[in-house]
Design a protein around this motif. Structure first.
Motif, PDB file in Angstrom:
ATOM      1  N   ILE A 165       0.842  -1.195   0.000  1.00  0.00           N
ATOM      2  CA  ILE A 165       0.000   0.000   0.000  1.00  0.00           C
ATOM      3  C   ILE A 165       0.878   1.246   0.000  1.00  0.00           C
ATOM      4  CG2 ILE A 165      -1.890  -1.123   1.249  1.00  0.00           C
ATOM      5  CD1 ILE A 165      -1.017   0.486   3.734  1.00  0.00           C
ATOM      6  N   SER A 166       0.289   2.335  -0.418  1.00  0.00           N
ATOM      7  CA  SER A 166       0.966   3.633  -0.398  1.00  0.00           C
ATOM      8  C   SER A 166      -0.070   4.678   0.001  1.00  0.00           C
ATOM      9  CB  SER A 166       1.559   3.950  -1.773  1.00  0.00           C
ATOM     10  OG  SER A 166       2.258   5.168  -1.736  1.00  0.00           O
ATOM     11  N   ILE A 167       0.251   5.451   1.037  1.00  0.00           N
ATOM     12  CA  ILE A 167      -0.701   6.448   1.557  1.00  0.00           C
ATOM     13  C   ILE A 167      -0.093   7.832   1.429  1.00  0.00           C
ATOM     14  CG2 ILE A 167      -2.138   7.125   3.509  1.00  0.00           C
ATOM     15  CD1 ILE A 167      -1.607   4.353   4.720  1.00  0.00           C
ATOM     16  N   ASP A 168      -0.804   8.733   0.790  1.00  0.00           N
ATOM     17  CA  ASP A 168      -0.392  10.128   0.695  1.00  0.00           C
ATOM     18  C   ASP A 168      -1.152  10.929   1.751  1.00  0.00           C
ATOM     19  OD1 ASP A 168       1.377   9.897  -1.567  1.00  0.00           O
ATOM     20  OD2 ASP A 168      -0.397   9.609  -2.810  1.00  0.00           O
ATOM     21  N   PHE A 169      -0.466  11.212   2.858  1.00  0.00           N
ATOM     22  CA  PHE A 169      -1.109  11.955   3.938  1.00  0.00           C
ATOM     23  C   PHE A 169      -1.179  13.446   3.604  1.00  0.00           C
ATOM     24  CE2 PHE A 169       0.433   8.171   6.262  1.00  0.00           C
ATOM     25  CZ  PHE A 169      -0.783   7.757   6.792  1.00  0.00           C
ATOM     26  N   LYS A 170      -2.120  14.120   4.231  1.00  0.00           N
ATOM     27  CA  LYS A 170      -2.371  15.532   3.952  1.00  0.00           C
ATOM     28  C   LYS A 170      -2.004  16.379   5.176  1.00  0.00           C
ATOM     29  CE  LYS A 170      -4.283  14.422   0.000  1.00  0.00           C
ATOM     30  NZ  LYS A 170      -4.084  12.973   0.060  1.00  0.00           N
ATOM     31  N   PRO A 171      -1.869  17.681   4.982  1.00  0.00           N
ATOM     32  CA  PRO A 171      -1.696  18.556   6.153  1.00  0.00           C
ATOM     33  C   PRO A 171      -2.966  18.515   6.999  1.00  0.00           C
ATOM     34  CG  PRO A 171      -1.110  19.688   4.102  1.00  0.00           C
ATOM     35  CD  PRO A 171      -1.808  18.426   3.710  1.00  0.00           C
ATOM     36  N   GLY A 172      -2.856  18.919   8.247  1.00  0.00           N
ATOM     37  CA  GLY A 172      -4.036  18.976   9.100  1.00  0.00           C
ATOM     38  C   GLY A 172      -4.359  17.646   9.735  1.00  0.00           C
ATOM     39  N   LEU A 173      -5.654  17.418   9.948  1.00  0.00           N
ATOM     40  CA  LEU A 173      -6.123  16.229  10.653  1.00  0.00           C
ATOM     41  C   LEU A 173      -6.448  15.111   9.665  1.00  0.00           C
ATOM     42  CD1 LEU A 173      -6.988  14.788  13.240  1.00  0.00           C
ATOM     43  CD2 LEU A 173      -9.229  15.925  13.025  1.00  0.00           C
ATOM     44  N   ASN A 174      -5.657  14.007   9.737  1.00  0.00           N
ATOM     45  CA  ASN A 174      -5.895  12.821   8.923  1.00  0.00           C
ATOM     46  C   ASN A 174      -6.503  11.746   9.817  1.00  0.00           C
ATOM     47  OD1 ASN A 174      -3.956  13.057   6.162  1.00  0.00           O
ATOM     48  ND2 ASN A 174      -3.300  14.301   7.892  1.00  0.00           N
ATOM     49  N   VAL A 175      -7.730  11.317   9.509  1.00  0.00           N
ATOM     50  CA  VAL A 175      -8.357  10.282  10.329  1.00  0.00           C
ATOM     51  C   VAL A 175      -8.305   8.943   9.607  1.00  0.00           C
ATOM     52  CG1 VAL A 175      -9.839  11.849  11.613  1.00  0.00           C
ATOM     53  CG2 VAL A 175     -10.666  10.870   9.454  1.00  0.00           C
ATOM     54  N   LEU A 176      -8.055   7.889  10.395  1.00  0.00           N
ATOM     55  CA  LEU A 176      -8.012   6.529   9.857  1.00  0.00           C
ATOM     56  C   LEU A 176      -9.077   5.721  10.584  1.00  0.00           C
ATOM     57  CD1 LEU A 176      -4.912   7.731   9.915  1.00  0.00           C
ATOM     58  CD2 LEU A 176      -4.340   5.441   9.128  1.00  0.00           C
ATOM     59  N   THR A 177     -10.014   5.176   9.820  1.00  0.00           N
ATOM     60  CA  THR A 177     -11.119   4.423  10.423  1.00  0.00           C
ATOM     61  C   THR A 177     -11.221   3.053   9.776  1.00  0.00           C
ATOM     62  OG1 THR A 177     -12.754   5.269   8.846  1.00  0.00           O
ATOM     63  CG2 THR A 177     -12.377   6.568  10.858  1.00  0.00           C
ATOM     64  N   GLY A 178     -11.974   2.211  10.400  1.00  0.00           N
ATOM     65  CA  GLY A 178     -12.181   0.864   9.881  1.00  0.00           C
ATOM     66  C   GLY A 178     -12.668  -0.045  10.999  1.00  0.00           C
ATOM     67  N   GLU A 179     -13.143  -1.188  10.617  1.00  0.00           N
ATOM     68  CA  GLU A 179     -13.648  -2.128  11.603  1.00  0.00           C
ATOM     69  C   GLU A 179     -12.510  -2.647  12.485  1.00  0.00           C
ATOM     70  OE1 GLU A 179     -15.699  -5.191   9.569  1.00  0.00           O
ATOM     71  OE2 GLU A 179     -17.353  -3.901   8.902  1.00  0.00           O
ATOM     72  N   THR A 180     -12.854  -3.110  13.662  1.00  0.00           N
ATOM     73  CA  THR A 180     -11.869  -3.703  14.570  1.00  0.00           C
ATOM     74  C   THR A 180     -11.190  -4.885  13.894  1.00  0.00           C
ATOM     75  OG1 THR A 180     -13.180  -3.039  16.492  1.00  0.00           O
ATOM     76  CG2 THR A 180     -11.535  -4.789  16.824  1.00  0.00           C
ATOM     77  N   GLY A 181      -9.841  -4.897  13.947  1.00  0.00           N
ATOM     78  CA  GLY A 181      -9.088  -5.978  13.318  1.00  0.00           C
ATOM     79  C   GLY A 181      -8.779  -5.751  11.860  1.00  0.00           C
ATOM     80  N   ALA A 182      -9.191  -4.601  11.310  1.00  0.00           N
ATOM     81  CA  ALA A 182      -8.940  -4.338   9.886  1.00  0.00           C
ATOM     82  C   ALA A 182      -7.462  -4.068   9.613  1.00  0.00           C
ATOM     83  CB  ALA A 182      -9.783  -3.152   9.427  1.00  0.00           C
ATOM     84  N   GLY A 183      -6.722  -3.620  10.625  1.00  0.00           N
ATOM     85  CA  GLY A 183      -5.284  -3.377  10.418  1.00  0.00           C
ATOM     86  C   GLY A 183      -4.879  -1.930  10.632  1.00  0.00           C
ATOM     87  N   LYS A 184      -5.737  -1.170  11.349  1.00  0.00           N
ATOM     88  CA  LYS A 184      -5.393   0.249  11.569  1.00  0.00           C
ATOM     89  C   LYS A 184      -4.098   0.389  12.365  1.00  0.00           C
ATOM     90  CE  LYS A 184      -9.344   1.071  13.597  1.00  0.00           C
ATOM     91  NZ  LYS A 184      -9.921  -0.287  13.448  1.00  0.00           N
ATOM     92  N   SER A 185      -3.963  -0.422  13.408  1.00  0.00           N
ATOM     93  CA  SER A 185      -2.769  -0.339  14.247  1.00  0.00           C
ATOM     94  C   SER A 185      -1.523  -0.819  13.503  1.00  0.00           C
ATOM     95  CB  SER A 185      -2.953  -1.154  15.523  1.00  0.00           C
ATOM     96  OG  SER A 185      -3.952  -0.566  16.341  1.00  0.00           O
ATOM     97  N   ILE A 186      -1.724  -1.640  12.465  1.00  0.00           N
ATOM     98  CA  ILE A 186      -0.573  -2.104  11.671  1.00  0.00           C
ATOM     99  C   ILE A 186       0.104  -0.905  10.998  1.00  0.00           C
ATOM    100  CG2 ILE A 186       0.123  -3.465   9.669  1.00  0.00           C
ATOM    101  CD1 ILE A 186      -2.124  -5.422  10.336  1.00  0.00           C
ATOM    102  N   VAL A 187      -0.718   0.026  10.518  1.00  0.00           N
ATOM    103  CA  VAL A 187      -0.160   1.223   9.870  1.00  0.00           C
ATOM    104  C   VAL A 187       0.668   2.023  10.880  1.00  0.00           C
ATOM    105  CG1 VAL A 187      -0.728   3.392   8.720  1.00  0.00           C
ATOM    106  CG2 VAL A 187      -2.049   1.329   8.202  1.00  0.00           C
ATOM    107  N   ILE A 188       0.119   2.158  12.105  1.00  0.00           N
ATOM    108  CA  ILE A 188       0.837   2.898  13.147  1.00  0.00           C
ATOM    109  C   ILE A 188       2.121   2.173  13.533  1.00  0.00           C
ATOM    110  CG2 ILE A 188       0.667   3.923  15.443  1.00  0.00           C
ATOM    111  CD1 ILE A 188      -1.234   5.078  13.265  1.00  0.00           C
ATOM    112  N   ASP A 189       2.041   0.832  13.620  1.00  0.00           N
ATOM    113  CA  ASP A 189       3.234   0.046  13.943  1.00  0.00           C
ATOM    114  C   ASP A 189       4.328   0.244  12.899  1.00  0.00           C
ATOM    115  OD1 ASP A 189       2.109  -0.970  16.219  1.00  0.00           O
ATOM    116  OD2 ASP A 189       1.400  -2.825  15.280  1.00  0.00           O
TER     117      ASP A 189
END
Length: 575
Positions: free
Chosen positions: A16-40
């Protein structure tokens, strides 16, 4: 700011490749979808510990790359340390192989893992369930925050303090050198006094050795010299079976003078002979004086031999010529005079040192009082923030303490450590439960509670905090309704001065995002894969509706989701 994050073969993520933006970027998804993997994955870029378990099943390695804009002064200094040329973009990558090897690179250059840690703390603060990668947890950073909140007033005072401290260090070093020199000089003084006495007793005078050598040669050859002088005198005045030389010249002059009336050409010759005659008479007189003067004394010759031998030993001992020894004797007198002035020099420097200490103390105490006032104001503001976040039982305090040091400055009867920033050691303390003692920030429980505490602090110090990117993982744990709305508004406020990434399950927070990324799991070729998509407005409505209503999305939830996004938009327009 984090511009781009690329992840390959990491946990459930294939590519995957994510282009983040200035300001507030929110990441959502169902539990277990892998949100914390991105943070890790971001944590690994910042130097967190890695494991081969992160590698996606079937792959030989994981690869993560993050692109930041590069305008941080502290980062520039670290790049210089590693010999990396500063560029407009900062590209950090890390590869983890199945053999357990790590390959870390900054702008393409291989670096040790420690380089990522050193740079990472100036790029991103992460507030997550299992990560404490925040510069704010470092107590050394707390004093910088207090001073930054003090603005120009504190900066001016700190410059004066630092300048005075540098002078103290400099003069302290000079005193140490003088004291060390004095200790050495005591030994030197003893030697110089001995040498002075020895050289003075030697009664040296210029060219003495040469003159003694000449006199010795005369005395050794005195018999031969006397014979030659007597012979010369006899030949000049008495002759040796012939007329004496002087008498013969006298007769020649008389003869030539008799022919001058009729042979003028002889005059120059006569003049030359006369000059020779007079010179010869002077020479003869000198020879006579030498004969009278020359008197061989064996005792004198013995004295000369003894004196020459003494001078030779003296020159060899000092490694100097006679003239150099005479000059050295004068230098000894000057050096002894300088040594006598050493105590006076040390006393003058000590007086300067104590004056500077008093000046430093005046600045440091003044700075301490200003910092205490700033800290009190900070405490009140943070407690107000915490109250608004429904954390009324939390206590926050800025702790000031002095560290005792035998080499330190005397304050109220105690010697305390001091430096170019004063003698204050500051640490933020917090208690999250009524009745519990205050503890350092890094001792508080992790999770949503600690994230909200960090948000409260960051919200107050936003204007002076230099970390360009903040990440909050599930800051909404255990809250909802109005409190979640307040958290979202504070996140948005913080994000006006820096980039914020927030993993959230709260629709109130998600609505306030400047960019919204959905993280979800899909099954492809019988393999689970985590994917990330930046949502358009319509898809944001669907995602907010899912967050509101769960699995079943109705017209009402869609309508309410759209209304929430509209309200969030209006809120942001006012701000």
């Amino acid at each position: 700011m984090l511009l781009k994050l690329s992840i390959k073969n990491f946990a459930l993520i294939e590519d995957i490749s994510i282009d983040f933006k200035p300001g507030l970027n929110v990441l959502t998804g169902e539990t277990g979808a892998g949100k914390s993997i991105v943070i890790d994955s971001i944590g690994l870029i910042l130097g967190e510990r890695a494991s081969t378990e992160f590698i996606r099943t079937g792959a030989n390695s994981s690869f993560i790359e993050a692109v930041f804009d590069n305008n941080n002064e502290e980062v520039g200094k670290i790049l210089d340390e590693y010999g990396i040329e500063k560029e407009e973009l900062l590209i950090i990558s890390r590869e983890i192989t199945s053999q357990g090897k790590n390959f870390c690179r900054i702008n393409g250059k291989m670096v040790p893992l420690s380089a990522l840690k050193n740079i990472g703390k100036y790029l991103v603060d992460i507030f997550a369930q299992h990560q404490t990668y925040q510069l704010l947890f470092d107590s050394k950073y707390h004093l910088k925050i207090i001073d930054a909140l003090g603005g120009e007033k504190v900066n001016i005072l700190k410059k004066e303090l630092k300048s005075t401290f540098e002078k103290i260090k400099e003069i302290k070093k000079e005193i140490q050198i003088l004291q060390s020199q004095k200790n050495e000089d005591e030994r030197l003084k003893e030697r110089l006094l001995f040498e002075k006495e020895e050289l003075e007793n030697a009664s040296l005078f210029p060219d003495e050795d040469r003159l003694l050598e000449e006199e010795r040669e005369i005395l050794v050859n005195s018999e031969k010299i006397m014979k030659s002088l007597v012979l010369a005198e006899n030949l000049l005045y008495e002759g040796n079976d012939t007329f004496p030389v002087v008498e013969m010249l006298d007769k020649i002059i008389d003869a030539l003078e008799g022919i001058i009336p009729y042979f003028k050409d002889i005059e120059p010759v006569l003049s030359t002979i006369k000059e020779s005659y007079y010179s010869l008479q002077d020479a003869a007189l000198n020879i006579q004086r030498f004969i009278k003067k020359l008197d061989f004394e064996p005792e004198r010759l013995d004295h000369i031999y003894t004196r020459i031998s003494f001078l030779d030993r003296l020159k060899k001992k000092y490694g100097m010529s006679l003239d150099e020894l005479i000059k050295y004797k004068e230098e000894i007198n000057k050096r002894l005079e300088d040594l006598a002035n050493m105590d006076e020099k040390i006393e003058i420097k000590n007086n300067e040192y104590h004056k500077l200490l008093e000046k430093y103390k005046e600045y440091a105490i003044k700075l301490h009082e200003i910092r205490k006032n700033i800290a009190k104001d900070l405490e009140n503001k943070i407690l107000k923030e915490l109250s608004e976040l429904a954390m009324k039982g939390v206590q926050f305090s800025v702790d000031f303490k002095f560290i005792e040091d035998e080499e330190g400055m005397l304050i109220d009867g105690k010697k305390i450590a001091y430096g170019d920033e004063g003698f204050d050691f500051v640490e933020f303390l917090i208690s999250t439960n009524t009745g519990e003692p205050l503890k350092p920030l890094n001792k508080i429980a992790s999770g949503g509670e600690s994230s909200r505490i960090m948000l409260a602090i960051k919200n107050i110090i936003a204007d002076v905090d230099k970390i360009p990117c903040m990440i909050f993982d599930e800051i909404d744990t255990g809250i909802g309704g109005r409190t979640a709305q307040v958290v979202g508004e504070k996140l948005y406020k913080v994000a006006k001065n820096r980039q914020v990434l927030c993993v959230t399950h709260s629709p109130q927070i998600a609505c306030l995002g400047d960019a919204h990324f959905q993280i979800k799991k899909i099954v492809k070729n019988n393999k689970t894969n985590t994917v990330v998509e930046e949502l358009s407005f319509d898809k944001r409505v669907e995602e907010i509706a899912r967050m509101l209503g769960g699995a079943e999305i109705t017209e009402n939830t869609l309508k309410y989701a759209k209304e929430m996004l509209k309200m969030a938009f209006n809120f942001k327009q006012k701000k």
